[in-house]
Design a protein around this motif. Structure first.
Motif, short mmCIF file in Angstrom:
data_model
loop_
_atom_site.label_atom_id
_atom_site.label_comp_id
_atom_site.label_asym_id
_atom_site.label_seq_id
_atom_site.Cartn_x
_atom_site.Cartn_y
_atom_site.Cartn_z
N CYS A 167 -14.90 0.82 -36.75
CA CYS A 167 -16.34 0.84 -36.52
C CYS A 167 -17.15 0.41 -37.74
N CYS A 211 -11.19 8.55 -38.47
CA CYS A 211 -12.55 8.15 -38.83
C CYS A 211 -13.53 9.18 -38.26
N CYS A 225 -15.61 7.05 -35.26
CA CYS A 225 -14.97 6.52 -34.04
C CYS A 225 -13.63 7.17 -33.72
N ILE A 259 -17.82 2.10 -40.54
CA ILE A 259 -18.50 3.13 -41.34
C ILE A 259 -17.80 3.28 -42.69
N CYS A 300 -14.11 1.85 -42.37
CA CYS A 300 -13.22 1.97 -41.21
C CYS A 300 -13.07 0.59 -40.57
#
Ligand code: ZN
Length: 239
Positions: free
Chosen positions: A203, A224, A227, A205, A200
């Motif tokens: 953030c 996501c 976030c 991830i 992402c």
């Protein structure tokens, strides 16, 4: 390929970022304007206070002059009638009153001379303050004019951006818009990010390969998991 809703979101986000950037760069202007204007106000207030003091002095002078005249009249009245008194006691009382009136006259003289000494000083002070106020004003005039110009340029720019923002908002479905407003509000301009290096872009991830496939097809809206930012696939970025 990008979902048209994602394209609309990206465009809206870019306009909002532009607006935030404008606010950020402009932030200092109203503060500085306020600061300069309060400097002028301060000088004007000081001048006003000194002018009021002189005014108050003038009205005290008038009152004192009036009282002086009354005391003098009363004094000459008592003195004229002094030879009409019949008893020693009456005579003594008159003398006492004459003394009281004379004492009052001395006080009045003292007050008048004090005020006469103080007045030119105060007038000089007012003159100095008047000059100071003019100096402050002329010293700051250029900067104030410049800031006001910046302020009106900002207003114009903001208006223009807001027109574009309204237009872009119309392209985004309202259910998404509601979420975006929260996201943009919380993250200052990030509501939609590309998937970057399998993660992402907001953030960081990791995004599952299946999700990446969906994003690549651009047929569904993806958010996501962590976030909640909307994700899209950008062909210019390498997986
Ligand atoms: Zn995220």
């Amino acid at each position: 390929m990008k979902d048209p809703r994602i394209v609309a979101l990206i465009e809206l986000q870019s306009v909002i970022n532009e607006k935030n950037e404008l606010y950020r760069t402009h932030e200092a202007v109203p503060e500085r304007l306020e600061e300069l204007k309060s400097k002028i106000q301060e000088a004007e207030d000081k001048l006003k206070a000194a002018e009021l003091e002189i005014e108050g002095m003038g009205s005290t002078e008038t009152k004192v002059k009036k009282e002086k005249k009354q005391v003098e009249e009363r004094l000459s009245e008592i003195q004229t009638k002094l030879n009409l008194v019949k008893t020693t006691r009456e005579y003594e009382n008159r003398q006492k009153e004459i003394k009281a009136q004379k004492d009052r006259l001395i006080e009045i003289e003292k007050m008048t001379s004090e005020s006469e000494t103080k007045k030119p000083e105060l007038e000089k002070h007012v003159e100095a303050l008047r000059k100071e106020t003019e100096d402050v004003k002329s010293h700051l005039a250029e900067e104030i004019a410049d800031l006001e110009k910046q302020q009106s340029a900002f207003d114009k720019q903001l208006e223009e951006i807001e027109v574009r923002e309204r237009e872009k908002r119309q392209d985004v479905p309202s259910s998404i818009l509601e979420r975006v407003d929260k996201l943009v509000l919380l993250r200052q301009g990030v509501a939609v990010v590309p998937i970057n290096d399998g993660s992402c872009g907001g953030c960081g991830i990791h995004v599952s390969p299946q999700t990446i496939q969906v994003a690549k097809r651009g047929l569904d809206l993806i958010q996501c998991d962590r976030c909640s930012t909307y994700l899209y696939w950008d062909d210019d970025l390498v997986e």
